[in-house]
Design a protein around this motif. Sequence first.
Motif: not given
Length: 424
Positions: A76-78, A95-97, A101-102, A107-109
């Motif tokens: 799952l990616s959000k 980016v959240f992977q 559900n854990e 990562a992000g800027i």
Amino acid sequence: MQKAVTYFTLSLVCFFISISTCSAANWAKVNENSTSKLMIDKQSILEKDKLKRAWVKIEYKAVQKNLESPDTQYNLSKLLWYFDCPSQKSAATQVFQYFNNELVHSAGIDDVKKAKFIEPVPESDFDRAMQYVCASHKTPTPKAVTPAPAKAPPTTEAKTEANTSAKPADAESKATEAKPAEAKPIEKKPAKPNNKAEEAKKPVAWGYDGKEGPEHWGKLSEEFSMCSAGSTQSPIDIEESLDANLKPLKLLQKFPAKEILQTNHSIQLNFRDGNIVAIDNITFKLKQANFHTPSEHSIQGKSFPLEAQFLHSDIKGNTAIVAVLFREGRPNPGLEKVLKQLPNESNKAVTLKSRLLASEMMPSNQDYYRFSGSLTSPPCTEGIRWILIKTPMTASKEQIDALAALTQHNNRPLQALNGRLIVD
């Protein structure tokens, strides 16, 4: 992207954990196939600094591997995704992977201006998300309201006249005085002919060698600037691809080529109307085919001695190109018809006498790679839908040598991928 989330704002945290003070997400399913389900939070769509933004969620039906850390798996990616709708480019800033559900990777800027906007692969999840967001949440254009002309305040004479009992003759006299004089039409002098503007623009000379070669195309003309400034240029090397379970290629090729000509850069076939390819539920009509020796595209670093490119366009002027690679082997009947009917003069179209179908130069197995790219020759226009058929055709050494002698190495060097995805 930095692997830290300490700079994320409280609104981002609210997005992922259930807090009563946070507004609930309103997920809309945009697409679902055998590999993934794409959803967009309609509540999160907004426009900021001429960019549109939305939270995107992708549920994968098979475990994925993180490209930066192959040991990290997720399903799952959000993502917080920004879309530059006019240029049809997008970039993810957060980016959240997750795996079951854990949270396993983030990562992000913190500054969208530092994000690298790229053109997503057509028909990919990111392309579908962009089309959805760019089509929704449109700001209505306000209608221009023409203000009513302000009434001029009455003059002193008008006030006096209204408060006194003037004689009819005096009123008529005042009306005559107030009447404006008739304006005389202004005679316009005929514009002097602009000989420079009327002169037809001479085509800019370009080629594959020397000062007119590919490394100089972008400097030869402003119209060619994309050849050096573009970020999704073609051709490319197909080194890796993502299995996207693409639909079978839908081609209709019942109408023969009508003309053949030798241009300054290629052998060109012009086709009759009626041949089509269906991509993204859009009908593209086959217009022409060109030949390149050696091939322009390569697969895992392997080049081929010949490549045929079948150029299609839709009613809006968008372009899709179906490319076929050739290896040395048995003679190709279609190429034989091409070589036997070549005109004696350059840039002069000759009507074909024998029936030649595009299907004669395409394999029966039409599994393909798909990616976004550009024209491989000036003006190097981007936004081209590329279909590269995996299975090569065969052509005899004599046929390949004959075409090579005519086209004289008309292949553009490979271009940088710049983060583009290739799907198959």
